[in-house]
Write a protein that holds these residues in place. Structure first.
Motif, PDB file in Angstrom:
ATOM      1  N   GLY A  94       0.743  -1.158  -0.070  1.00  0.00           N
ATOM      2  CA  GLY A  94      -0.066  -0.001  -0.091  1.00  0.00           C
ATOM      3  C   GLY A  94       0.686   1.240   0.067  1.00  0.00           C
ATOM      4  O   GLY A  94       0.294   2.312  -0.561  1.00  0.00           O
ATOM      5  N   LYS A  95       2.090   1.250   0.362  1.00  0.00           N
ATOM      6  CA  LYS A  95       2.980   2.539   0.356  1.00  0.00           C
ATOM      7  C   LYS A  95       4.395   1.928   0.483  1.00  0.00           C
ATOM      8  O   LYS A  95       4.906   0.747   0.539  1.00  0.00           O
ATOM      9  N   ILE A  96       5.228   2.931  -0.058  1.00  0.00           N
ATOM     10  CA  ILE A  96       6.724   2.601   0.004  1.00  0.00           C
ATOM     11  C   ILE A  96       7.270   3.184   0.959  1.00  0.00           C
ATOM     12  O   ILE A  96       7.376   4.404   1.240  1.00  0.00           O
ATOM     13  N   SER A  97       7.180   2.457   2.138  1.00  0.00           N
ATOM     14  CA  SER A  97       7.763   2.880   3.510  1.00  0.00           C
ATOM     15  C   SER A  97       8.475   1.727   4.084  1.00  0.00           C
ATOM     16  O   SER A  97       8.282   0.615   4.140  1.00  0.00           O
ATOM     17  N   VAL A  98       9.611   1.972   4.499  1.00  0.00           N
ATOM     18  CA  VAL A  98      10.450   0.854   4.988  1.00  0.00           C
ATOM     19  C   VAL A  98      10.748   1.443   6.744  1.00  0.00           C
ATOM     20  O   VAL A  98      10.938   2.468   6.907  1.00  0.00           O
ATOM     21  N   PRO A  99      11.076   0.208   7.397  1.00  0.00           N
ATOM     22  CA  PRO A  99      10.986  -1.043   7.281  1.00  0.00           C
ATOM     23  C   PRO A  99       9.753  -1.585   7.235  1.00  0.00           C
ATOM     24  O   PRO A  99       8.720  -1.081   7.690  1.00  0.00           O
ATOM     25  N   CYS A 100       9.297  -2.786   6.462  1.00  0.00           N
ATOM     26  CA  CYS A 100       8.176  -3.268   6.255  1.00  0.00           C
ATOM     27  C   CYS A 100       8.465  -4.834   6.216  1.00  0.00           C
ATOM     28  O   CYS A 100       9.317  -5.345   5.576  1.00  0.00           O
ATOM     29  N   LEU A 101       7.780  -5.559   7.175  1.00  0.00           N
ATOM     30  CA  LEU A 101       7.675  -6.960   7.352  1.00  0.00           C
ATOM     31  C   LEU A 101       6.564  -7.551   6.493  1.00  0.00           C
ATOM     32  O   LEU A 101       5.570  -7.230   6.970  1.00  0.00           O
ATOM     33  N   ARG A 102       6.573  -8.421   5.465  1.00  0.00           N
ATOM     34  CA  ARG A 102       5.696  -9.149   4.955  1.00  0.00           C
ATOM     35  C   ARG A 102       5.624 -10.441   5.536  1.00  0.00           C
ATOM     36  O   ARG A 102       6.561 -11.368   5.677  1.00  0.00           O
ATOM     37  N   ILE A 103       4.396 -10.646   6.452  1.00  0.00           N
ATOM     38  CA  ILE A 103       4.083 -12.048   6.888  1.00  0.00           C
ATOM     39  C   ILE A 103       3.079 -12.931   6.048  1.00  0.00           C
ATOM     40  O   ILE A 103       1.973 -12.393   5.904  1.00  0.00           O
ATOM     41  N   THR A 104       3.487 -14.062   5.921  1.00  0.00           N
ATOM     42  CA  THR A 104       2.613 -14.843   4.994  1.00  0.00           C
ATOM     43  C   THR A 104       2.175 -15.985   5.797  1.00  0.00           C
ATOM     44  O   THR A 104       2.925 -16.707   6.685  1.00  0.00           O
ATOM     45  N   THR A 105       0.716 -16.334   6.008  1.00  0.00           N
ATOM     46  CA  THR A 105       0.322 -17.205   6.747  1.00  0.00           C
ATOM     47  C   THR A 105      -0.614 -18.061   5.881  1.00  0.00           C
ATOM     48  O   THR A 105      -1.293 -17.446   4.989  1.00  0.00           O
ATOM     49  N   GLY A 106      -0.910 -19.233   6.528  1.00  0.00           N
ATOM     50  CA  GLY A 106      -2.073 -19.974   6.110  1.00  0.00           C
ATOM     51  C   GLY A 106      -1.373 -21.172   5.111  1.00  0.00           C
ATOM     52  O   GLY A 106      -0.203 -21.373   4.987  1.00  0.00           O
ATOM     53  N   SER A 107      -2.123 -21.995   4.324  1.00  0.00           N
ATOM     54  CA  SER A 107      -1.796 -22.924   3.691  1.00  0.00           C
ATOM     55  C   SER A 107      -1.638 -22.730   2.060  1.00  0.00           C
ATOM     56  O   SER A 107      -1.913 -21.535   1.799  1.00  0.00           O
ATOM     57  N   ALA A 108      -1.420 -23.504   1.450  1.00  0.00           N
ATOM     58  CA  ALA A 108      -1.025 -23.537  -0.046  1.00  0.00           C
ATOM     59  C   ALA A 108      -2.490 -23.191  -0.742  1.00  0.00           C
ATOM     60  O   ALA A 108      -2.316 -22.327  -1.866  1.00  0.00           O
ATOM     61  N   ASP A 109      -3.609 -23.459  -0.200  1.00  0.00           N
ATOM     62  CA  ASP A 109      -4.714 -23.173  -0.797  1.00  0.00           C
ATOM     63  C   ASP A 109      -5.303 -21.794  -0.337  1.00  0.00           C
ATOM     64  O   ASP A 109      -5.744 -21.104  -1.349  1.00  0.00           O
ATOM     65  N   ALA A 110      -5.005 -21.506   0.617  1.00  0.00           N
ATOM     66  CA  ALA A 110      -5.738 -19.999   1.190  1.00  0.00           C
ATOM     67  C   ALA A 110      -4.308 -19.401   2.174  1.00  0.00           C
ATOM     68  O   ALA A 110      -4.365 -19.510   3.377  1.00  0.00           O
TER      69      ALA A 110
END
Length: 133
Positions: A94-110
């Motif tokens: 949503g914006k170019i601001s750092v630092p930013c942590l990308r957290i991926t959760t869930g399974s391969a389906d969702a």
């Protein structure tokens, strides 16, 4: 006049960057001690995380130091020099601001992706999730 001011601040950044990176290298703490099995489990959990950062950003340095202290092998993505990572950060985060942590959760389906901005919030999240109890 605007161009002169812009060039002045670029020159300041150019001069200070090596000193900031040297200070980070000299003051980065040692990782906490874990068993091999615990570290492997944490390394596996870290595969779901990515830190979008600028190399000489003081707030990014602060987060990287905490990652080192906790012994976390989180992928670092340079959003300053890599156009693909910068575009991902803008489009998905949503914006170019750092630092930013990308957290991926869930399974391969969702899968669900959360974007966490602000160094204090990122450090708090990492301490809560990976800190030594």
């Amino acid at each position: 006049m605007r161009v002169v001011i812009r060039l002045f601040f670029r020159l300041i950044r150019l001069i200070l960057t090596p000193f900031m990176l040297l200070a980070e290298w000299l003051t980065t703490p040692k990782a906490i001690s874990r068993s091999a099995a615990q570290q492997a489990e944490i390394d596996n959990a870290c595969k779901q995380l990515a830190l979008y950062q600028f190399k000489a950003c003081p707030f990014c340095i602060k987060v990287r130091k905490e990652m080192a202290r906790l012994g976390l092998n989180i992928e670092k993505r340079d959003a300053q020099h890599n156009a693909q990572y910068r575009a991902e950060l803008a489009a998905q985060g949503g914006k170019i601001s750092v630092p930013c942590l990308r957290i991926t959760t869930g399974s391969a389906d969702a899968t669900e992706v959360q974007w966490l901005y602000e160094s204090a919030d990122i450090i708090h999240y990492l301490q809560q999730r990976f800190g030594a109890n």
